[in-house]
Design an enzyme around this catalytic site. Structure first.
Site, PDB file in Angstrom:
ATOM      1  N   ASP A 194      -0.713   1.668  -4.609  1.00  0.00           N
ATOM      2  CA  ASP A 194      -1.608   0.604  -5.095  1.00  0.00           C
ATOM      3  C   ASP A 194      -2.990   1.147  -5.437  1.00  0.00           C
ATOM      4  O   ASP A 194      -3.919   0.399  -5.723  1.00  0.00           O
ATOM      5  CB  ASP A 194      -1.698  -0.559  -4.102  1.00  0.00           C
ATOM      6  CG  ASP A 194      -2.243  -0.151  -2.750  1.00  0.00           C
ATOM      7  OD1 ASP A 194      -2.359   1.058  -2.496  1.00  0.00           O
ATOM      8  OD2 ASP A 194      -2.559  -1.035  -1.936  1.00  0.00           O
ATOM      9  N   ASP A 252      -5.542   2.579  -3.915  1.00  0.00           N
ATOM     10  CA  ASP A 252      -6.807   2.364  -3.211  1.00  0.00           C
ATOM     11  C   ASP A 252      -7.158   3.560  -2.321  1.00  0.00           C
ATOM     12  O   ASP A 252      -8.249   3.632  -1.769  1.00  0.00           O
ATOM     13  CB  ASP A 252      -6.824   1.047  -2.418  1.00  0.00           C
ATOM     14  CG  ASP A 252      -5.741   0.966  -1.357  1.00  0.00           C
ATOM     15  OD1 ASP A 252      -4.925   1.907  -1.233  1.00  0.00           O
ATOM     16  OD2 ASP A 252      -5.692  -0.066  -0.649  1.00  0.00           O
ATOM     17  N   SER A 299       0.815  -1.215   0.000  1.00  0.00           N
ATOM     18  CA  SER A 299       0.000   0.000   0.000  1.00  0.00           C
ATOM     19  C   SER A 299       0.854   1.273   0.000  1.00  0.00           C
ATOM     20  O   SER A 299       1.582   1.527  -0.938  1.00  0.00           O
ATOM     21  CB  SER A 299      -0.962  -0.033   1.187  1.00  0.00           C
ATOM     22  OG  SER A 299      -1.885   1.024   1.082  1.00  0.00           O
ATOM     23  N   ASP A 338      -2.306   6.672  -3.794  1.00  0.00           N
ATOM     24  CA  ASP A 338      -1.138   5.981  -3.243  1.00  0.00           C
ATOM     25  C   ASP A 338      -0.682   4.900  -4.233  1.00  0.00           C
ATOM     26  O   ASP A 338      -1.346   4.644  -5.239  1.00  0.00           O
ATOM     27  CB  ASP A 338      -1.432   5.430  -1.845  1.00  0.00           C
ATOM     28  CG  ASP A 338      -2.453   4.312  -1.820  1.00  0.00           C
ATOM     29  OD1 ASP A 338      -3.213   4.175  -2.796  1.00  0.00           O
ATOM     30  OD2 ASP A 338      -2.515   3.578  -0.820  1.00  0.00           O
TER      31      ASP A 338
END
Length: 562
Positions: A305, A307, A146, A303
């Site tokens: 990834d 999400d 993440s 960010d």
């Protein structure tokens, strides 16, 4: 203690002899001193509902091809026990070794007779949740850490419903993993050979197109015309968001987009933002510079990834102001509800889902529009779980919105995780809608505060690295359970200890102190990082008064760290 040290040494020597396939791991093992050996081998990397997450490197407490392969073998064994024809969808982000770990996992699954569908290029987290559901696979795996710094990577697992695995499933998978010897019990096969023989397949473009279409379908304009020529600056923070976010926005008419050049291309080293998290000012700094240069109306950043999404907007002085996840979430909730009511599109028994650390004002807005609020534990998987429950009752359309203070939003039931592509698109639509009426998001926020009262929410994170840090966090949590009477002069009205499983929620090491004057403080160890997190919510007459109270509460809370 001596026996533990002996066991660590023994395991280290075993790795020296056996961990020879990955040259980076083999080389690092030879450089470790006693303290580093202990930290790398004092435990196995924890596997839970968030899967695995840790520093990339050599050892059982690190992310490497061996720990990834062992987790994949355990997951494969679990899937074979629970599914007649097990299958898995795999995705990966821009982090260091993400593609390597994804291919190692695919090879292990294929060697175990688990059919593999893998994204051919790096993709955002929500596309794995989506592919799992669209392709009807038994599970999904996303290789990501993440928004963590570049030294981290992780391995996130989804169930067949596209939601992150439940506590029960995580325990069953962990039991399978713990049966395995990391070198003797893992089956491997070559990724390229899997592609050639059909055991591994690339996910077709139609799935990506279907995902983008679902995001586009989230619009709540219902035919209203808005000015889509607003000037947008966007940064994917060297992650996976570039293509899906810009594609969605452009296809929906938002073409005045400037991408932050140094953060445009995928790069796991995150050279311009050591903490690639839109929650953190430093990560947004370059985007803010771009926004000033371009005189942009709106700054967006997702960010790595993709999400989470953070935003900045211009204030009356012409300066760019960052909005918190709570503020953006409340604005989106109010906008979506207002549009649905206006156009007669509000479902029967509408539902909003938020986490217990997310601003309580969200619940007031929901109630105003006739929505029922469901409060869940920290982690978007619990929001996804509630959407799944509604779906099982044939009421998926009752879900209107879900959000968490850490910049996670979801407006539809097409995925079961927060979606930065959806968040970015809906923020742009909301921004354009108000801009067309001459209203700024800050104006709208002030209007909400006037309606519901001023509320300040803050998050404070404290880092505790290594085995000593882990023990320290446990002792701090114990101290907080020691009958505390007040924080910052505000009496404790009630303590909610989620360790026992409150309100039908799973047991979790989380404490929420309800204070007088509608204030609260939540304390919990992070499930994915070596951090203790404190969330403070203060209601007051104005910002100045709220900040003063918040400062006193923080001081008192930190006294318990001693």
């Amino acid at each position: 203690m001596r026996k533990i040290k002996m066991d660590i040494k023994k395991e280290y020597e075993r790795w020296l002899a056996n961990a020879t396939v990955d040259a980076d791991v083999a080389a690092e093992l030879k450089t470790l001193d006693d303290a580093k050996i202990e930290d790398a081998f004092y435990r196995d990397l924890a596997f839970g509902t968030g899967g695995l997450r840790g520093v990339i490197g050599a050892g059982t407490n690190r992310m490497n091809i061996y720990t990834v392969a062992k987790a994949s073998q355990g997951l494969a064994d679990y899937l074979k026990k629970n599914f007649a024809e097990p299958s898995v969808a795999i995705g990966y982000d821009s982090r260091i070794k993400s593609d390597v770990f994804a291919k190692v996992a695919a090879g292990v699954f294929a060697a175990n007779g688990v059919k593999v569908s893998i994204w051919p290029v790096l993709m955002p987290v929500p596309t794995v949740s989506f592919a799992t559901r669209y392709l009807h696979t038994s599970a999904g795996v996303m290789v990501t850490a993440s928004h963590n710094p570049s030294k981290y990577n992780g391995y996130k697992v989804y169930g067949a419903d596209g939601c992150q695995i439940t506590t029960e499933a995580a325990a069953e998978i962990l039991a399978e993993i713990e049966k395995l010897d990391i070198f003797a019990d893992v089956k491997y096969s070559d990724f390229e050979a899997g592609l050639a023989n059909g055991n591994v397949k690339y996910i077709p473009d139609e799935v990506y197109a279907a995902f983008v279409n679902e995001v586009k379908n989230q619009s709540v304009l219902f035919g209203e015309e808005v000015n889509k020529n607003v000037a947008i600056v966007y940064s994917p923070l060297n992650g996976t968001g570039l293509k899906p976010v810009t594609r969605t926005l452009k296809e929906m008419g938002y073409t005045n987009i400037t991408v932050v050049k140094a953060q445009e291309r995928p790069d796991g080293n995150f050279p311009t933002c050591p903490y690639p998290n839109p929650e953190i000012k430093e990560a947004m700094a370059l985007g803010m510079e771009y926004a000033k240069k371009c005189n942009a109306d709106l700054l967006l950043a997702t960010d790595p990834d993709c999400d989470r999404v953070g935003i900045a907007v211009k204030n009356k002085a012409g300066e760019y102001e960052l909005l918190t996840g709570n503020q953006t979430g409340m604005l989106l909730l109010d906008y979506i509800c207002n549009q649905r009511v206006k156009h007669g599109k509000m479902p029967a028994d509408p539902v909003m889902v938020k986490t217990i650390v997310t601003m309580d004002m969200g619940e007031q807005i929901a109630t105003h529009y006739g929505l029922r609020t469901i409060n869940v534990l920290t982690g978007f998987k619990f929001i996804g779980e509630q959407i799944g429950k509604l779906e099982k009752q044939g009421r998926a359309e009752s879900y209107v919105f879900g959000f968490e203070e850490s910049y996670g939003y979801l407006t539809g039931s097409y995925v079961r995780d927060k979606d930065g592509v959806d968040g970015a698109y809906m923020i742009c639509e909301m921004f354009s809608y108000y801009a067309t009426k001459g209203i700024s998001l800050l104006d709208k926020l002030d209007e909400l505060y006037k309606t519901y009262g001023y509320c300040l929410n803050t998050l404070h994170s404290y880092e505790f690295d290594g085995s000593a840090g882990f023990a320290k966090m446990q002792s701090i949590m114990q101290a907080f359970r020691g009958n505390i009477k007040a924080f910052g002069g505000k009496k404790v009205v009630k303590l909610l200890d989620y360790a026992y499983g409150l309100d039908g929620l799973p047991k979790s090491d989380v404490l929420k102190f309800l204070l007088e004057d509608n204030c609260s403080i939540v304390v919990r160890p992070s499930g994915t990082e070596p951090k203790l997190k404190i969330y403070i919510s203060v209601c007051a007459e104005n910002r100045e008064a709220a900040e003063k109270v918040e400062c006193e509460i923080v001081k008192d809370a930190e006294n318990w760290f001693a």
